[in-house]
Design a protein around this motif. Structure first.
Motif, short mmCIF file in Angstrom:
data_model
loop_
_atom_site.label_atom_id
_atom_site.label_comp_id
_atom_site.label_asym_id
_atom_site.label_seq_id
_atom_site.Cartn_x
_atom_site.Cartn_y
_atom_site.Cartn_z
N GLU A 93 35.32 41.89 32.26
CA GLU A 93 36.49 42.51 31.54
C GLU A 93 37.75 42.29 32.26
OE1 GLU A 93 35.35 46.65 30.88
OE2 GLU A 93 34.11 46.35 29.30
N HIS A 94 37.74 41.74 33.55
CA HIS A 94 38.93 41.64 34.34
C HIS A 94 38.98 40.25 34.75
CE1 HIS A 94 38.39 46.16 34.82
NE2 HIS A 94 39.84 45.94 34.72
N GLY A 95 38.46 39.31 33.69
CA GLY A 95 38.80 37.80 34.00
C GLY A 95 37.86 37.02 34.80
N TYR A 96 36.75 37.51 35.37
CA TYR A 96 35.64 36.62 36.11
C TYR A 96 34.97 36.02 35.22
CZ TYR A 96 37.39 39.26 40.23
OH TYR A 96 38.23 39.72 41.27
N THR A 97 34.35 35.02 35.60
CA THR A 97 33.19 34.37 34.83
C THR A 97 32.00 34.48 35.51
OG1 THR A 97 34.98 32.44 34.35
CG2 THR A 97 32.46 31.93 34.00
#
Length: 188
Positions: A93-97
């Protein structure tokens, strides 16, 4: 900030071979080739719990999927995995893969494509048909119990993360294969 914002989840014993059933470790510590290669490529690692050690301890016997696939064991998998799933969800949800979950085929808990199966139960020793039951041990094309539960939990919260299996018998070759699947390249 130097972080890459890339993560993988690894079965516990990929990082800590000491959690395995006595006698089946293929290295002194874990699959170091895989772990160091992932870290060298900027991947953070989330270590999955070892539910077998949690439930049965370090002095347990080897088990099969049929022994572990019961309501209490599955519930314990959920309990141990819930914080991991919430952590992964937060990262995503905070842009990590989150690129992969890597398990170990053959494991009754952490198998991805196959798991140990058979009519393995009851008393061990003379007069208890131990060898007859041992002769039924095989591999079946299904995930281990914990990996199946993890996949179900990911689906419930809308996460679609690929699952792969490591092969401890040839760690160098297997690391190259997994890196190709996860990273799309073998280069640093």
């Amino acid at each position: 900030m130097k972080r890459e914002r890339k993560l993988v989840l690894l079965s516990h014993c990929i990082l800590n071979v000491n959690a395995k059933v006595e006698g089946i470790a293929t290295s002194k510590s874990g699959i170091t080739e895989l772990v160091t290669s992932l870290m060298n490529r900027g991947y953070g690692i989330i270590q999955l719990p070892c539910v077998e050690q949690d439930m049965c301890g370090i002095r347990r016997w080897g088990q099969v999927e049929e022994q572990l696939n019961h309501p209490r064991f599955r519930k314990r998998c959920e309990e141990l995995l819930e914080p991991v799933v919430m952590q992964v969800r937060d990262f995503v949800e905070h842009g990590y893969t989150v690129s992969a979950v890597i398990g170990l085929d053959g494991s009754p808990s952490c198998g991805v494509n196959e798991t140990c199966s058979g009519e393995w139960y009851g008393e061990i020793g003379d007069g208890h048909n131990t060898m007859e039951r041992a002769s039924t041990l095989t591999s079946k094309k299904e995930p281990g119990v914990m990996m199946a539960v993890l996949k179900e939990m990911f689906e419930k919260v809308g996460l679609d993360i690929p699952f792969y299996a490591a092969d401890e018998t040839n760690p160098k070759r297997d690391t190259e294969i997994l890196l190709e699947k996860i990273c799309g390249t073998l280069e640093n």
